[in-house]
Enzyme design. Structure first.
Site, mmCIF file in Angstrom:
data_model
loop_
_atom_site.group_PDB
_atom_site.id
_atom_site.type_symbol
_atom_site.label_atom_id
_atom_site.label_comp_id
_atom_site.label_asym_id
_atom_site.label_seq_id
_atom_site.Cartn_x
_atom_site.Cartn_y
_atom_site.Cartn_z
ATOM 1 N N SER A 1 4.290 25.771 3.056
ATOM 2 C CA SER A 1 4.640 24.702 1.853
ATOM 3 C C SER A 1 5.930 24.013 2.050
ATOM 4 O O SER A 1 6.785 24.723 2.746
ATOM 5 C CB SER A 1 4.724 25.614 0.549
ATOM 6 O OG SER A 1 6.103 26.486 0.489
ATOM 7 N N ASP A 2 6.079 22.988 1.535
ATOM 8 C CA ASP A 2 7.340 22.220 1.512
ATOM 9 C C ASP A 2 8.243 23.370 0.422
ATOM 10 O O ASP A 2 7.724 24.075 -0.231
ATOM 11 C CB ASP A 2 7.414 20.824 0.775
ATOM 12 C CG ASP A 2 8.598 20.225 1.263
ATOM 13 O OD1 ASP A 2 9.670 20.619 1.704
ATOM 14 O OD2 ASP A 2 8.668 18.940 1.165
ATOM 15 N N TRP A 3 9.477 23.307 0.880
ATOM 16 C CA TRP A 3 10.616 24.285 0.113
ATOM 17 C C TRP A 3 10.366 24.365 -1.364
ATOM 18 O O TRP A 3 10.982 23.463 -2.210
ATOM 19 C CB TRP A 3 11.785 24.395 0.622
ATOM 20 C CG TRP A 3 12.055 25.196 2.147
ATOM 21 C CD1 TRP A 3 13.474 25.804 2.114
ATOM 22 C CD2 TRP A 3 11.221 25.398 3.044
ATOM 23 N NE1 TRP A 3 13.225 26.462 3.388
ATOM 24 C CE2 TRP A 3 12.035 26.213 3.924
ATOM 25 C CE3 TRP A 3 10.180 24.935 3.645
ATOM 26 C CZ2 TRP A 3 11.634 26.466 5.158
ATOM 27 C CZ3 TRP A 3 9.588 25.428 4.803
ATOM 28 C CH2 TRP A 3 10.271 26.205 5.546
ATOM 29 N N GLY A 4 9.798 25.378 -1.940
ATOM 30 C CA GLY A 4 9.508 25.388 -3.401
ATOM 31 C C GLY A 4 8.300 24.689 -4.080
ATOM 32 O O GLY A 4 8.318 24.609 -5.003
ATOM 33 N N ALA A 5 7.398 24.264 -2.946
ATOM 34 C CA ALA A 5 6.232 23.566 -3.465
ATOM 35 C C ALA A 5 4.984 24.517 -3.871
ATOM 36 O O ALA A 5 4.240 24.082 -4.512
ATOM 37 C CB ALA A 5 5.836 22.774 -2.342
#
Length: 864
Positions: A222-226
């Site tokens: 994931s993108d960071w926090g996605a």
């Protein structure tokens, strides 16, 4: 490691151990698992360089030119070499996974993060992106194709729903990712945004076409926090949630499996993919040995002392610096060169003015999470002075100022109050205000201090010796409770309420609060910035100091004009600011900030030998382009900026770049969602494709770039017939008609007259770089891939070919295409027109370039 061996490892793990592996251990690390011989896997941002774990200005990195500059080279071999350099940097820093390249398209010129992407065209993006991937992974380091998919703007980027029709997705936005999979990419990053109602960490697009049709066998991170759900993302083809710990996975994911909401088989597949990645990067004990310095405990805190030092490693290696310097020159684009002003002859110069707000301190990189700390950045002023040393006098004045942001403390005029070394003292304090950690730092901008258990506040302190007296602006940045003191006196005490969830803003760009303080020249004061470390208050703190401004902008411009008038040549370096081109924000105008346009016009009027150097990552408006002799686009050129610029200005290197984006004074497509929805209503028609449908023309077309010689396009030959679903070759004959050896990018486009489908007027099908001596003729074979003649059929859910005649255009840009031929794409029939054996159409066809004069883009100076 084969699938049977991977399955055997998965079988060794119970459910809790398996889900633990799918959730990050820290911001940058994955968990170790001794039961299967797995050490931590370490990730790092890219693509302009490999920063390593955390943010620390003492841990320097090689800084490459921006991806827009890399794409401007149109040189796959060079991109592969740069990928190898990134892999070497990753290994030096103990990094296994580089979070690059960004393969999103530059749909709108307003996109604020376009410097980190390659191009507006899917074919160019696909080819240069795949080349970088091959280079990185040949070094045993994973590349990451990001951000899958339609993450093409920054406004509401965490939540916007990109509404993109199926054909447009397939023919534009998915193309570079498909090429990445074909190149063997090991990691794909899912984006923050939604596409057609599905957030990407839960999107069916992860299964089809990514893992199914294309056969991607790597990890979807994931993108960071996605990852913002448990069951939905757990059932999806999302494999890894970063950073960790993520509240939605880990134990929550295990509970969802036990409740029957997520099949354990889905978890097993995710773990299997993670272990396959580990084997590829050498993180499994049964796999090749890992690079030195990576086998650390998964849950250990980031620390500058445990990482590479500020002076160690390969970032100062002369080969690396030479490659970066060569790349910056190869990607620079000569937009205009009236009268052959460039290259400048050093033997004819006695005095040169280097002007502009970006001359003494150019922007070497864009803003946001991809930033790295280079050991040194060579400014344009320094580069020109070095090149003309002993030959000509070089004089400078900025002529304009464009950035009023507070300036974080550096090494000038400040020292650590504890030991007197240049720099600042950073202290972490417990809940009682007692020091529990202290370290010396080289900058007042602290993005990630050492993580120490029990820290409740961070303090940045320095002794400041003002070079000038008067009213100084002293500033502190950070979310939450901030305080600023001068010699123990509180001058600012404020609660800064966080109003965004965007991680780029939360962790990298918190707001400043400023106090004005009268200081005496030469009298030291101790300045301390304090911030309470609240939960979710971000990682960034800063202490800044700016001297009295008192600027007279008219006087500054006049001073620049006076210098220019007295010189043999004037070089004006203009550009953008971090507020304009940065992660987390889109632009609402393409105008250069401040009074830079006025400066350019005034200097050009004073000195006809004026060269304007544009220091920007994406398109900007150039309203004075007809008023100056030469315009050179340098992009964000990396750490060797000044040396590369001097190489080009004085003819040691040719400006080898061609535009990967169309440059105009405005953008056609917008970036602002309406009620959370961003409609890609333009469909297939973005960039040059959109401009080809308009009555007006951009300033400079996609593919444009002049170089230092002239090229004559003599003929193009294609087969008379091509089978559907098969590539064919366009052979283009070009001659170096100038007096200097040079390089050219031969570009081939297709069009489909009288098509029953909605198509662009023409589209890039292939390209090739060549070099030739004066008078030399080169025949270059440009492969037109099968996909170039195919379209996505929504009804049949597959790629199809519309039988009939395709026109083949060859030339120097999307609008400078003097050669045309035709090929019949249909199943061959003996004796039919265009069937095998029939003569091919070739040569220069009258009227071959709609709405252009050969060699000139409509409405634009120079050649298109």
């Amino acid at each position: 490691m084969n699938d049977d061996e991977l399955d055997h490892l998965v079988e060794k793990l119970d459910l809790d151990r398996k889900v633990r592996l799918l959730d990050g251990a820290t911001v940058w690390r994955l968990h170790a698992e001794p039961a299967v011989g797995l050490r931590p896997i370490v990730t790092s941002d890219g693509p302009a360089g490999v920063r390593g774990e955390g943010w620390d200005e003492r841990r320097t990195s090689v800084l490459l030119p921006s991806p827009t500059a890399l794409a401007a080279t149109w040189d796959e071999d060079l991109l592969t070499r740069l990928g190898g350099l990134l892999a070497a940097e990753a290994r030096r820093k103990g990094v296994d996974v580089v979070l690059a390249p960004a393969l999103n398209l530059q749909r709108s010129a307003f996109g604020g993060r376009h410097f980190e992407c390659y191009s507006e065209d899917p074919v160019l993006t696909a080819r240069v992106g795949a080349a970088l991937i091959r280079g990185v992974q040949a070094g045993g380091v994973a590349a990451t194709a990001k951000h899958y998919v339609a993450n093409d703007s920054e406004t509401e980027r965490l939540t916007l729903d990109a509404r993109v029709d199926e054909r447009t997705l397939r023919e534009l936005y998915l193309v570079p990712f498909e090429a990445a999979v074909e190149a063997g990419v090991w990691v794909v990053m899912s984006a923050y945004n939604q596409v057609n109602g599905h957030t990407m960490s839960e999107s069916p697009l992860l299964a089809q076409p990514l893992k199914g049709e294309w056969g991607f066998d790597g990890v979807v991170v994931s993108d960071w926090g996605a990852v913002r759900s448990t069951a939905a993302s757990g059932r999806a083809a999302q494999d890894l949630a970063m950073p960790g710990p993520n509240e939605h996975w880990g134990e929550a994911l295990a509970r969802a499996v036990r409740a029957g909401e997520v099949p354990e088989a889905a978890v097993d597949d995710k773990v299997r993919r993670l272990l396959r990645l580990a084997a590829r990067v050498g993180a499994l004990s049964a796999a090749p040995a890992a690079p030195a310095g990576t086998a650390q405990d998964a849950d250990s805190a980031d620390s500058a002392d445990s990482a590479d030092s500020a002076t160690g490693g390969g970032h100062g290696d002369e080969d690396a610096r030479a490659l970066v310097r060569r790349t910056a020159a190869a990607g620079s684009v000569l937009l205009r060169n009236e009268g052959g002003l460039l290259p400048l002859d050093p033997a004819r110069l006695r005095r040169v003015a280097v002007l502009g707000p970006n001359a003494a301190t150019a922007r070497a990189q864009g803003g946001g999470s991809a930033g790295v700390y280079p050991e040194v950045v060579v400014s344009p002023l320094e580069g020109v002075r070095a090149a003309l040393a002993g030959r000509a006098e070089v004089v400078h004045t900025p002529g304009a100022h464009i950035d009023d942001r507070p300036t974080p403390l550096g090494l000038t005029d400040v020292c650590d109050p504890r030991d007197g070394r240049p720099g600042v003292l950073v202290r972490l304090l417990d809940g009682h205000g007692e020091e529990i950690h202290a370290e010396h730092r080289l900058s007042g901008r602290i993005l990630e201090p050492a993580l120490v258990r029990g820290a409740r506040a961070v303090e940045i302190a320095a002794r400041l010796r003002p070079a000038t007296g008067g009213t100084w602006r002293l500033s502190v940045a950070g979310w939450g409770h901030v305080r600023l003191t001068v010699d123990g006196r509180t001058v600012l005490d404020e609660e800064v309420v966080r109003d965004t969830d965007d991680p780029a803003t939360v962790h990298l760009h918190p707001p400043y609060r400023t106090a004005e303080v009268d200081l005496e020249a030469g009298r030291e004061v101790e300045v301390v910035a304090w911030r309470r470390l609240d939960r979710d208050s971000g990682r960034a703190s800063a202490l800044a100091a700016d001297p009295p401004r008192g600027r007279d902008e008219d006087a500054e411009t006049a001073a620049a004009v006076a210098l220019a008038r007295e010189c043999d040549a004037a070089i004006v370096v203009v550009g953008t600011t971090e507020e304009i081109e940065s992660e987390g924000v889109d632009r609402d105008s393409l105008a250069l900030p401040g009074r830079q346009d006025d400066l350019v016009r005034a200097v050009a009027a004073a000195n006809p030998s004026t060269v304007v150097v544009v220091n920007a990552g994406g398109p900007v408006a150039l309203p004075w382009r007809d008023e100056v002799a030469a315009i050179l686009l340098g992009w964000f050129p990396g750490q060797e900026a000044g040396h590369a610029l001097a190489d080009v200005l004085f003819g040691r290197a040719e400006p080898g770049g061609r535009l990967p984006t169309t440059w105009a004074g405005t953008a056609i497509a917008g970036t602002t969602p309406v009620d959370g929805v961003l409609e890609y209503a333009e469909g297939l028609h973005i960039g040059y494709r959109a401009w080809l449908r308009r009555d007006d023309a951009p300033a400079y077309w996609f593919g444009h770039g002049l170089g230092y010689t002239e090229w004559a396009y003599e003929s193009v030959d294609v087969p008379g017939h091509a089978e559907p679903g098969r590539p064919f070759t366009a052979t283009v004959r070009v001659r170096n008609a100038g007096a200097r050896r040079g390089g050219e990018v031969v570009q081939v486009y297709l069009s489909r007259p009288e098509s029953a489908l909605d198509r662009p007027e023409r589209w890039l099908a292939g390209f090739a770089r060549i070099e030739a001596d004066p008078g030399e003729t080169v025949e270059v074979a440009v492969t037109v891939p099968a996909r170039a003649t195919r379209h996505w059929s929504v009804e049949e859910r597959g790629w199809r070919t519309e039988p009939g005649t395709f026109e083949v255009h060859a030339g120097r840009s999307a609008a400078d295409l003097p050669l045309r031929a035709a090929v019949l794409v249909t199943p061959g029939a003996p004796g039919a027109p265009g069937a095998p054996g029939a003569p091919a159409t070739s040569g220069t066809t009258p009227g071959a370039t709609p709405r252009t004069t050969p060699g000139t883009a409509p409405g634009a100076p120079g050649r298109g």
